[in-house]
Design a protein around this motif. Structure first.
Motif, PDB file in Angstrom:
ATOM      1  N   GLU A  77      43.514  19.834  14.161  1.00 26.21           N
ATOM      2  CA  GLU A  77      43.365  20.402  12.826  1.00 26.21           C
ATOM      3  C   GLU A  77      43.234  21.923  12.939  1.00 26.21           C
ATOM      4  OE1 GLU A  77      40.918  16.645  10.846  1.00 26.21           O
ATOM      5  OE2 GLU A  77      39.908  18.542  11.245  1.00 26.21           O
ATOM      6  N   LYS A  78      43.182  22.584  11.811  1.00 23.83           N
ATOM      7  CA  LYS A  78      42.977  24.024  11.832  1.00 23.83           C
ATOM      8  C   LYS A  78      42.268  24.462  10.567  1.00 23.83           C
ATOM      9  CE  LYS A  78      47.458  25.376   9.824  1.00 23.83           C
ATOM     10  NZ  LYS A  78      48.688  26.192  10.034  1.00 23.83           N
ATOM     11  N   SER A 128      42.048  27.510   7.924  1.00 24.13           N
ATOM     12  CA  SER A 128      42.844  28.644   7.462  1.00 24.13           C
ATOM     13  C   SER A 128      42.111  29.386   6.357  1.00 24.13           C
ATOM     14  CB  SER A 128      44.216  28.182   6.951  1.00 24.13           C
ATOM     15  OG  SER A 128      44.930  27.509   7.975  1.00 24.13           O
ATOM     16  N   ASP A 188      45.365  31.778  10.043  1.00 26.52           N
ATOM     17  CA  ASP A 188      44.657  30.754  10.810  1.00 26.52           C
ATOM     18  C   ASP A 188      43.374  31.354  11.382  1.00 26.52           C
ATOM     19  OD1 ASP A 188      46.644  28.944  10.287  1.00 26.52           O
ATOM     20  OD2 ASP A 188      47.710  29.284  12.172  1.00 26.52           O
ATOM     21  N   THR A 205      41.911  27.166  15.451  1.00 28.72           N
ATOM     22  CA  THR A 205      42.983  26.211  15.750  1.00 28.72           C
ATOM     23  C   THR A 205      42.700  25.518  17.087  1.00 28.72           C
ATOM     24  OG1 THR A 205      44.268  28.000  16.762  1.00 28.72           O
ATOM     25  CG2 THR A 205      44.744  27.464  14.445  1.00 28.72           C
ATOM     26  N   ARG A 229      42.754  22.964  20.079  1.00 32.08           N
ATOM     27  CA  ARG A 229      43.713  21.994  20.604  1.00 32.08           C
ATOM     28  C   ARG A 229      43.182  21.443  21.916  1.00 32.08           C
ATOM     29  NH1 ARG A 229      46.739  26.334  18.719  1.00 32.08           N
ATOM     30  NH2 ARG A 229      48.254  25.854  17.086  1.00 32.08           N
ATOM     31  N   CYS A 251      43.493  29.965  20.558  1.00 36.64           N
ATOM     32  CA  CYS A 251      42.493  29.989  19.480  1.00 36.64           C
ATOM     33  C   CYS A 251      41.445  31.026  19.869  1.00 36.64           C
ATOM     34  CB  CYS A 251      41.852  28.612  19.307  1.00 36.64           C
ATOM     35  SG  CYS A 251      40.560  28.577  18.044  1.00 36.64           S
TER      36      CYS A 251
END
Length: 208
Positions: free
Chosen positions: A31-32, A34, A41, A44, A46, A197
């Motif tokens: 997910e992110k 924003s 963004d 973020t 991962r 990120c």
């Protein structure tokens, strides 16, 4: 009328583009978060992103070093063939004030991208291994971010493309190994800048 309780700074996040302030809520992997104002963004996360970025940074460092050694272009005109590497192009201006232009060009397309790749490896390796950050990691990551607008490998690639279009009508141009290395370098650099990120990195350094 009682005052609203103050929110700790650690529970807030500020958009680096429009300065909008939000209450922090870390999204799940994939997910992110924003910015609701400008769409930038903010977070973020991962899975295994740090390890992937280290691999990309290492590949960028190798490609930069290799691309400066191998031939970049070979030009054949009127029976004369000439091969040129990136270093040959950079130091083609070696007289008077043009030396400063050569040094600036070398910095923008070789030194700065290589420095950012090495700084990224230096900062992320201890984080990925769940160890304390390396000495000066905060300053190293801050320097890497400050150098990001000055890493112009993709500008050099665009300039080469324009030049090739202009000379293709008067000479035969063939691409050397360094050209394809540089294309891969530009793609990996764009991937690196968009994949990392930054909040996660700063958060890991801040916790330490």
């Amino acid at each position: 009328m009682s005052e609203a309780p103050a929110i700790p700074l650690s529970d807030l996040i500020v958009c680096p583009h429009c300065d909008a302030v939000y209450t922090l809520r870390r999204p799940e992997n994939g997910e992110k978060a924003s910015c609701g104002r400008c769409g930038a963004d903010l977070i973020t996360p991962r899975r295994k992103a740090g390890l992937q970025i280290i691999a990309v940074s290492l590949a960028i460092a190798i490609l930069i070093i290799a691309a400066t050694v191998f031939p970049f272009l070979t030009i054949d005109a009127a029976g004369t063939t000439n091969s040129m590497s990136i270093l040959d192009a950079v130091f083609a201006f070696n007289h008077g004030l043009l030396i400063a232009l050569s040094l600036a060009m070398a910095s923008l397309i070789i030194v700065i991208p290589l420095t950012r790749a090495l700084l990224g490896i230096y900062v992320l390796v201890p984080i990925v291994l769940d160890r304390p950050p390396a000495r000066g990691a905060v300053h190293a990551f801050r320097l890497s971010e400050a150098l990001r607008p000055w890493s112009m490998a993709e500008i050099f690639a665009i300039g080469c493309a324009v030049a090739l279009v202009k000379i293709s009508g008067i000479a035969d141009v063939s691409f050397g190994p360094a050209f394809w290395m540089f294309v891969a370098l530009v793609i990996l650099t764009i991937f690196q800048d968009n994949f990392v990120c930054r909040w996660s990195v700063w958060n890991s350094l801040d916790k330490a």
